[in-house]
Design a protein around this motif. Structure first.
Motif, PDB file in Angstrom:
ATOM      1  N   PHE A 229       0.819  -1.216   0.000  1.00 34.24           N
ATOM      2  CA  PHE A 229       0.000   0.000   0.000  1.00 34.24           C
ATOM      3  C   PHE A 229       0.851   1.264   0.000  1.00 34.24           C
ATOM      4  CE2 PHE A 229      -3.191  -2.958   1.830  1.00 34.24           C
ATOM      5  CZ  PHE A 229      -4.180  -2.770   0.877  1.00 34.24           C
ATOM      6  N   GLY A 230       0.489   2.212  -0.880  1.00 37.00           N
ATOM      7  CA  GLY A 230       1.096   3.531  -0.924  1.00 37.00           C
ATOM      8  C   GLY A 230       0.038   4.596  -0.696  1.00 37.00           C
ATOM      9  N   ASP A 231       0.477   5.793  -0.356  1.00 32.95           N
ATOM     10  CA  ASP A 231      -0.429   6.906  -0.081  1.00 32.95           C
ATOM     11  C   ASP A 231      -0.437   7.876  -1.256  1.00 32.95           C
ATOM     12  OD1 ASP A 231      -0.762   5.762   2.438  1.00 32.95           O
ATOM     13  OD2 ASP A 231       0.830   6.976   3.336  1.00 32.95           O
ATOM     14  N   ALA A 232      -1.551   8.570  -1.436  1.00 26.92           N
ATOM     15  CA  ALA A 232      -1.664   9.483  -2.576  1.00 26.92           C
ATOM     16  C   ALA A 232      -2.957  10.273  -2.480  1.00 26.92           C
ATOM     17  CB  ALA A 232      -1.634   8.704  -3.893  1.00 26.92           C
ATOM     18  N   ALA A 233      -3.059  11.263  -3.359  1.00 20.16           N
ATOM     19  CA  ALA A 233      -4.319  11.971  -3.586  1.00 20.16           C
ATOM     20  C   ALA A 233      -4.436  12.257  -5.074  1.00 20.16           C
ATOM     21  CB  ALA A 233      -4.373  13.277  -2.799  1.00 20.16           C
ATOM     22  N   ALA A 234      -5.653  12.204  -5.584  1.00 13.10           N
ATOM     23  CA  ALA A 234      -5.928  12.543  -6.980  1.00 13.10           C
ATOM     24  C   ALA A 234      -7.201  13.383  -7.036  1.00 13.10           C
ATOM     25  CB  ALA A 234      -6.079  11.295  -7.830  1.00 13.10           C
ATOM     26  N   VAL A 235      -7.214  14.327  -7.939  1.00 15.66           N
ATOM     27  CA  VAL A 235      -8.364  15.235  -8.073  1.00 15.66           C
ATOM     28  C   VAL A 235      -8.792  15.258  -9.530  1.00 15.66           C
ATOM     29  CG1 VAL A 235      -9.215  17.574  -7.731  1.00 15.66           C
ATOM     30  CG2 VAL A 235      -7.520  16.631  -6.154  1.00 15.66           C
ATOM     31  N   THR A 236     -10.084  15.053  -9.743  1.00 19.27           N
ATOM     32  CA  THR A 236     -10.653  15.026 -11.095  1.00 19.27           C
ATOM     33  C   THR A 236     -11.704  16.111 -11.228  1.00 19.27           C
ATOM     34  OG1 THR A 236     -10.328  12.620 -11.212  1.00 19.27           O
ATOM     35  CG2 THR A 236     -11.857  13.599 -12.794  1.00 19.27           C
ATOM     36  N   SER A 237     -11.599  16.917 -12.258  1.00 16.58           N
ATOM     37  CA  SER A 237     -12.654  17.870 -12.581  1.00 16.58           C
ATOM     38  C   SER A 237     -13.646  17.179 -13.515  1.00 16.58           C
ATOM     39  CB  SER A 237     -12.072  19.109 -13.264  1.00 16.58           C
ATOM     40  OG  SER A 237     -13.118  19.964 -13.700  1.00 16.58           O
ATOM     41  N   VAL A 238     -14.899  17.103 -13.078  1.00 18.97           N
ATOM     42  CA  VAL A 238     -15.980  16.539 -13.883  1.00 18.97           C
ATOM     43  C   VAL A 238     -16.924  17.687 -14.231  1.00 18.97           C
ATOM     44  CG1 VAL A 238     -17.785  14.794 -14.032  1.00 18.97           C
ATOM     45  CG2 VAL A 238     -15.747  14.357 -12.633  1.00 18.97           C
ATOM     46  N   VAL A 239     -17.175  17.900 -15.512  1.00 15.22           N
ATOM     47  CA  VAL A 239     -17.861  19.109 -15.960  1.00 15.22           C
ATOM     48  C   VAL A 239     -19.060  18.772 -16.842  1.00 15.22           C
ATOM     49  CG1 VAL A 239     -16.452  19.367 -18.050  1.00 15.22           C
ATOM     50  CG2 VAL A 239     -17.413  21.410 -16.945  1.00 15.22           C
ATOM     51  N   ALA A 240     -20.019  19.687 -16.873  1.00 17.44           N
ATOM     52  CA  ALA A 240     -21.167  19.548 -17.767  1.00 17.44           C
ATOM     53  C   ALA A 240     -20.749  19.892 -19.195  1.00 17.44           C
ATOM     54  CB  ALA A 240     -22.285  20.476 -17.313  1.00 17.44           C
ATOM     55  N   THR A 241     -21.257  19.108 -20.147  1.00 17.72           N
ATOM     56  CA  THR A 241     -20.917  19.328 -21.547  1.00 17.72           C
ATOM     57  C   THR A 241     -22.120  19.007 -22.421  1.00 17.72           C
ATOM     58  OG1 THR A 241     -19.474  18.629 -23.367  1.00 17.72           O
ATOM     59  CG2 THR A 241     -19.979  16.993 -21.706  1.00 17.72           C
TER      60      THR A 241
END
Length: 340
Positions: A159-171
């Motif tokens: 196990f490793g640690d992390a963060a990820a951020v995704t922009s989800v947008v209207a289209t």
């Protein structure tokens, strides 16, 4: 109105641990066997005072900087983690304040692990396509290293640690996320569990004792317990069916996808899964040798790294599948954005 992935950013903690270092510190832990089983040589590990929210804030700020976003461009924050700062209050509320987002945003936590990114995309799609939001900040962050006993070789090298951020947008460009399939089997809850992580089991003044298992792995009720065989069996039993189900629901054959992006569980699990669903290595994306199993972050990090490597063309059709702790699984179809 449809929902689409717009951009992804991620953060890995500065501190690292190597499988080579573990093997030197524990001569009874054979290096090659560890690497063969896990597929991991380097993992990033959060600092003692570094929480999932700290990584999440850094990842969000990177997304903002890389894509010229402002905090006010988002009207909902979904935070998927199993290592929140607190049970009370909701960590997503803390992210709103730390990121300088307006008080008009919605914010909520999701307690899901390896399938969490799929569920998060499903929730973001629902918020957007019902008109509740125009742009959603989907954040995944976990610091599972804080659950790991230092003498538990069954999980320490994985196990490793992390963060990820995704922009989800209207289209208006047409469907770019979905359909979805989900699955749950709570009878396997004890295959991945931290017994003293909530209200069901609590300890008093003294911490619970460390207990070795028959394989020599040491842990207490405050640490993560993993039944490796149970997890492998579950994956090979349920996930191929989820892949078939998402193909049927989308009306696409497996050959029509540019790639499959699975949760980065372990080398042993992924190789068995790849063979069972019948994919070549170049269409089954694996990015864990220098990262480890980052739980809810593994799929978005794999997407971002594949994009960095030039493996995702604009408009690529991808099958995403997450599976693990719960037991829980989910799969969806996404179209890679043109300007990620």
């Amino acid at each position: 109105m449809h929902a689409a992935i717009e951009a992804i950013a991620y953060i890995l903690p500065a501190r690292t641990e190597t499988s080579e270092g573990l093997a030197r510190a524990h001569p009874d832990w054979p290096l090659e066997k560890l690497v063969e089983r896990t597929g991991v040589r380097i993992r990033h590990v959060a600092g003692d005072d570094e929480c999932a929210s700290d990584l999440a804030v850094d990842a969000a700020r990177r997304l903002f900087a890389d894509h010229n976003f402002e905090p006010g461009d988002f009207d909902f924050v979904l935070f998927c983690t199993q290592t929140p700062d607190y049970l009370v209050p909701t960590t997503a509320c803390l992210l709103q304040e730390r990121l300088g987002m307006p008080t008009s945003v919605g914010a909520m936590d999701m307690n899901l692990g390896c399938s969490g990114y799929i569920y998060g995309l499903g929730m973001a799609k629902g918020l957007i396509e019902t008109g509740q939001a125009r742009r959603v900040l989907l954040v995944t962050a976990d610091t599972y290293s804080k659950f790991v006993h230092p003498r538990d070789k069954s999980v320490r090298a994985l196990f490793g640690d992390a963060a990820a951020v995704t922009s989800v947008v209207a289209t208006d460009d047409g469907p770019a996320i979905g359909p979805f399939v989900y699955g749950t089997d709570g009878s396997g809850a004890e295959d991945l569990i931290v017994p003293m992580s909530g209200m069901r089991q609590r300890f008093g003044n003294a911490p619970p004792p460390d207990v070795p298992d028959r394989f020599g792995n040491v842990r207490s009720a405050q640490h993560i317990h993993m039944n490796g065989k149970g997890v492998v069996d579950f994956t090979l039993r349920e996930v191929p069916g989820a892949v078939r189900a998402i193909c049927e629901r989308s009306g696409l054959s497996l050959d029509e996808f540019d790639a499959v992006v699975p949760h980065q569980a372990s080398a042993k699990v992924l190789e068995g899964l790849r063979r069972k669903i019948g994919l070549t290595e170049d269409r089954f994306l694996v990015y864990m040798q220098e990262i480890g199993n980052t739980v809810s972050c593994s799929i978005p990090i794999a997407l971002a790294r594949a994009h960095e490597d030039g493996k995702l063309r604009p408009g690529a059709r991808l099958l995403l599948v997450g599976f693990g702790v719960g037991l829980s699984w989910g799969a969806t179809v996404v179209r890679w954005p043109d300007n990620a």
